[in-house]
Design an enzyme around this catalytic site. Sequence first.
Site, PDB file in Angstrom:
ATOM      1  N   CYS A 143       0.811  -1.223   0.000  1.00 28.23           N
ATOM      2  CA  CYS A 143       0.000   0.000   0.000  1.00 28.23           C
ATOM      3  C   CYS A 143       0.839   1.266   0.000  1.00 28.23           C
ATOM      4  CB  CYS A 143      -0.923   0.015   1.209  1.00 28.23           C
ATOM      5  SG  CYS A 143      -1.514  -1.615   1.702  1.00 28.23           S
TER       6      CYS A 143
ATOM      7  N   HIS B 205      -9.097   2.960  -1.400  1.00 24.52           N
ATOM      8  CA  HIS B 205      -7.684   2.626  -1.251  1.00 24.52           C
ATOM      9  C   HIS B 205      -7.202   1.743  -2.397  1.00 24.52           C
ATOM     10  CE1 HIS B 205      -3.903   1.559   0.403  1.00 24.52           C
ATOM     11  NE2 HIS B 205      -4.270   0.660   1.285  1.00 24.52           N
TER      12      HIS B 205
END
Lengths: 389, 143
Positions: free
Chosen positions: A83, A337
Site C-alpha cells: 500500500c 484505497h
Amino acid sequence: MGKVGVIAVGQSPFVRGYPGSIRELAFEAFKEAMQDADITVKDIDATIVCSAPEYDKQRSPAGVFAEYLGLTPQPTFYVETLCSSSTTGLKLAYSFVKSGLHDVVLVLGFQKMSEISSAESQERMGRGADIQWESPFGTMMPAYYAMYARAHMAKYGTTSEDLALIRVKASTYGQINEKAVYRKAVSLDMFTDPESPISGPVATPLRVGDCCANADGSSCLIVASEEKAKALSKNPVWILGIGAASAPVNMAGRDLFTGLTVGEIAGRQAYKMAGMTPKDIDVAEVHDCFTIAEMMAYENLGFAKPGQGRELIRNKETYKEGSIPVNVDGGLLSKGHPIGATGGSQVRTIVLQLRGEAGAIQVKDPEIGLVHNIGGVGLYGNVVILGRS
Amino acid sequence: MAKKELDTRFSKFGTVSFTSISKTNDFVGYLEQGKVMGTKCKICGLEFFPPRADCYKCLSSDMEWFEVAGKGKLLTFSRLQYGPVGFEGDLPYAIALADFGSYKVFGRIAGDIPADDIRVGMDVTVAANTLPNGQLNYVFNKA
Ligand SMILES: [Zn+2]
C-alpha cells in the site's frame, strides 16, 4: 546539492469497477499531471510505476505504460511495497534526481482491484502478511489492524466511539471530494444502529465503518531537480524530509502492538532531515486504511503522546479548522484505497494544500505538510515532509 | 530408479496452506505427534518461534527443536466475521498473539472458548489441533 521538488500532481477518480484497462486508468492521472505541469513527454527522463502485483493479469506493467503514455525510449521500471508503493516510488525518484542521474522523474501509481472479488482481494491482501506461518490461520488485513485496535483499547482505554469519530471526520470531507469512492455521510449513530451497514462487525473490535473500501485508481507525481523545477514550474513544492522503514512481517516478531514502528521510525527520519518537529506541520495526510491506523499515526508522528490520540479527534483538532488538520480530503476511508495509487494521492492532496489550490478543503495558509503512507500491516512505512520554500 | 519422494508436509499446516516445502517441515511432523515446536540456534542459543531453519544472527543453520511449553499471556486478539477464500467453514474464529517470554506465538484461539471469555492479559497454553478437514494447526487454550 540542490533541492528536489514536486512540480505536478494528478489523480484519477477513485471508483468501484473502472470501465477501462489498466493502461487507460494510468492515463487519467498521467494526463492530469502533465497538464498540471504543462510539459511534454520529452521533458520526462525516467518513469517509476508503482502498484501491488497480483491484481492484474499484465505482468511488468511499467513497459506497457511507457509505451501507452509515450514515455519510451526513456528508462522505466516497477516498484512495490504494497500500500505504500507510490511513496516508495517517490523516494526512488528523489534519489534519482538528487544523485544527478535523472532531472525529471514521473511516478505513476495505480491499482485496478475490481477485476477480482472482494473476498479474493482480501485473501491477496492477507498474503501481504506472512504466508508460511500466519495466513494458514485465516488472517485478513482488517483482523490484523483489529488486533492493534484491541491492544490500543486494552492499554489506553481508547473506545470504539473514538475510532468511529475518525470515520465521521473522514466522511465530512469525503462528501465534498469529487474523486472519492464513498461520498455518503457517516454519523456516530450509524455505528450503533444495527440496521446500518456501517455497524456490521468485520473483525472485532472493528466494524464496517472502521474499514476503507477497495477502489480502482491511479495517481501521478512529477519530481524534478531544483533547476528544472524552477524552469518548468511556477509553484514547485519541495521535498524537505523523506524517511522509510520496515518491520518484521510476522506479528510474533514485533514488540509494539499499540502503534506502528515503521511510522515512528520513518517519521523521525523525515523530521530530522527537514530539521523540524511535529509542531511545524500545518497539514497532514496519514494512512487511514482503518480508523485505528489514523489513531496510531497521530501518536507515531508525534501529533499526540502515545495513548492520547483520542483527545485530538474528540476535540476535533484534526478537522480542517483544528490545530493539526489530518486527511481533510476524506482519507483512504472515504477516497477508497487503490493500493498502488494511494501514496501518490496523499502527496497530491498535500501539494495542492501547499499551493493554496485545495478548494473547499483548503487549510488556512499552510507552509509545511506531511504524508504518512504505510504498506501492509505496518510492514513498510514512508513519511514525506513537503514545504512551500 | 525410483524418484525420490518430495517432502511436502508443510501443505498440511493450517486450514489452507500456501507453502508445501520448507526446511522446517518437521514442525508439521511434530504437530502430528501433538507437539508445538520452535527452533533454537545451537551456536548462539537464540530461540525462534515461528521456527526458522537459519539464524540471521550468527548465520548458522545448525538448529535444534524445543517444545513451546508453559503459560503465555494473551497480548491481543480479533474475532473474524468474514474469512478469506477457503476459510468460510471455520467462521467465526479468533486469531491471537501470546507472549511466552523469549518468543511470541501467533495462532488461533480454541473454538470452544466463548467470545466473551477472551481477554487481553489472560494466561494461555498452546496445543496442537486437528482441523475438521484433516489439516493441522495449533490453538490457544485457557491456562
Ligand atoms: Zn545463531
